[in-house]
Design a protein around this motif. Structure first.
Motif, PDB file in Angstrom:
ATOM      1  N   ARG A  19      49.795   1.035  24.926  1.00  0.00           N
ATOM      2  CA  ARG A  19      50.390   0.605  23.694  1.00  0.00           C
ATOM      3  C   ARG A  19      50.476  -0.900  23.538  1.00  0.00           C
ATOM      4  N   LYS A  20      50.418  -1.789  24.580  1.00  0.00           N
ATOM      5  CA  LYS A  20      50.267  -3.363  24.666  1.00  0.00           C
ATOM      6  C   LYS A  20      48.834  -3.609  24.259  1.00  0.00           C
ATOM      7  N   ASP A 110      52.353  -8.747  32.918  1.00  0.00           N
ATOM      8  CA  ASP A 110      52.781  -9.862  32.454  1.00  0.00           C
ATOM      9  C   ASP A 110      52.050 -10.304  31.089  1.00  0.00           C
ATOM     10  N   VAL A 111      51.260  -9.456  30.409  1.00  0.00           N
ATOM     11  CA  VAL A 111      50.617  -9.750  29.291  1.00  0.00           C
ATOM     12  C   VAL A 111      51.499  -9.451  28.265  1.00  0.00           C
ATOM     13  N   VAL A 112      51.640 -10.237  27.253  1.00  0.00           N
ATOM     14  CA  VAL A 112      52.435 -10.051  25.996  1.00  0.00           C
ATOM     15  C   VAL A 112      51.720  -9.010  25.277  1.00  0.00           C
ATOM     16  N   ASN A 118      48.830 -13.311  19.877  1.00  0.00           N
ATOM     17  CA  ASN A 118      50.163 -13.421  20.733  1.00  0.00           C
ATOM     18  C   ASN A 118      50.144 -14.088  21.684  1.00  0.00           C
ATOM     19  N   ASN A 119      49.106 -14.394  22.429  1.00  0.00           N
ATOM     20  CA  ASN A 119      48.945 -14.971  23.648  1.00  0.00           C
ATOM     21  C   ASN A 119      49.633 -16.322  23.862  1.00  0.00           C
TER      22      ASN A 119
END
Length: 196
Positions: A19-20, A110-112, A118-119
């Protein structure tokens, strides 16, 4: 491609990671398909083992000249069941693999969530260069690249499958009709003017 064992053991973590990435696959549906696939595979393996056992028993009876007509009938009936089971397994395997092929890799924890917008910038080193021209995308047409003189790729000397391979005109000024002919393990050059 994601490991099936990871999906089986940690379906919630896999779904959260996907989902990310913006994907929302049907993990519970896949787990049901996976259970059906594994059961069908076990059935096919059991039928193959039974076929091997019957074949060995028929061979043993043949050596002792004992009648094996009922075993041959069982083998024929088993062959039909095995063919049907293998066809069902092939269909399930295709759906199973199709689902796995469509899944993207899991992002780092850790990735948003979201796309590139969004980075977060972690750090900036130095100043960006000031170009005196508009920057182009690196996947632009090869004909716009300074070092490219032709739009078609040509083999380099010694890599051709035939006896003569024509090479694209290099930027060093050689004639465009330069040909390379492999002779005695080395390439020789010939040119229209012999001055290149």
């Amino acid at each position: 491609m994601l490991d099936v064992t990871l999906i089986r053991q940690h379906p919630d973590q896999v779904l959260a990671g996907l989902r990310k990435r913006g994907a929302d696959p049907d993990i519970p549906g896949f787990l049901a398909l996976d259970a059906e696939f594994r059961e069908a595979r076990a059935t096919v393996e059991r039928l193959r083992g039974e076929r091997r056992r019957i074949s060995a028993e028929i061979a043993g009876r043949r050596r002792t000249d004992a009648p094996a007509d009922e075993l041959r009938a069982d083998a024929g009936e088993l062959a039909g069941r095995l063919t049907e089971a293998e066809a069902g397994l092939a269909g399930l395997a295709a759906r199973h693999q199709e689902f796995l092929d469509a899944l993207p890799n899991l992002p780092d924890p850790d990735v948003v969530a979201g796309g590139k917008e969004n980075n977060e910038v972690v750090r900036v080193v130095g100043e960006p260069p000031a170009l005196g021209f508009p920057a182009r995308d690196h996947v632009g047409s090869p004909r716009t690249w300074a070092w490219s003189t032709t739009g078609a790729a040509r083999p380099w000397p010694g890599t051709a499958t035939g006896s003569t391979a024509t090479r694209a005109r290099p930027w060093s000024g050689r004639c465009s009709t330069t040909s390379w002919t492999p002779t005695a393990g080395r390439a020789t050059s010939s040119c229209c003017r012999r001055t290149c």
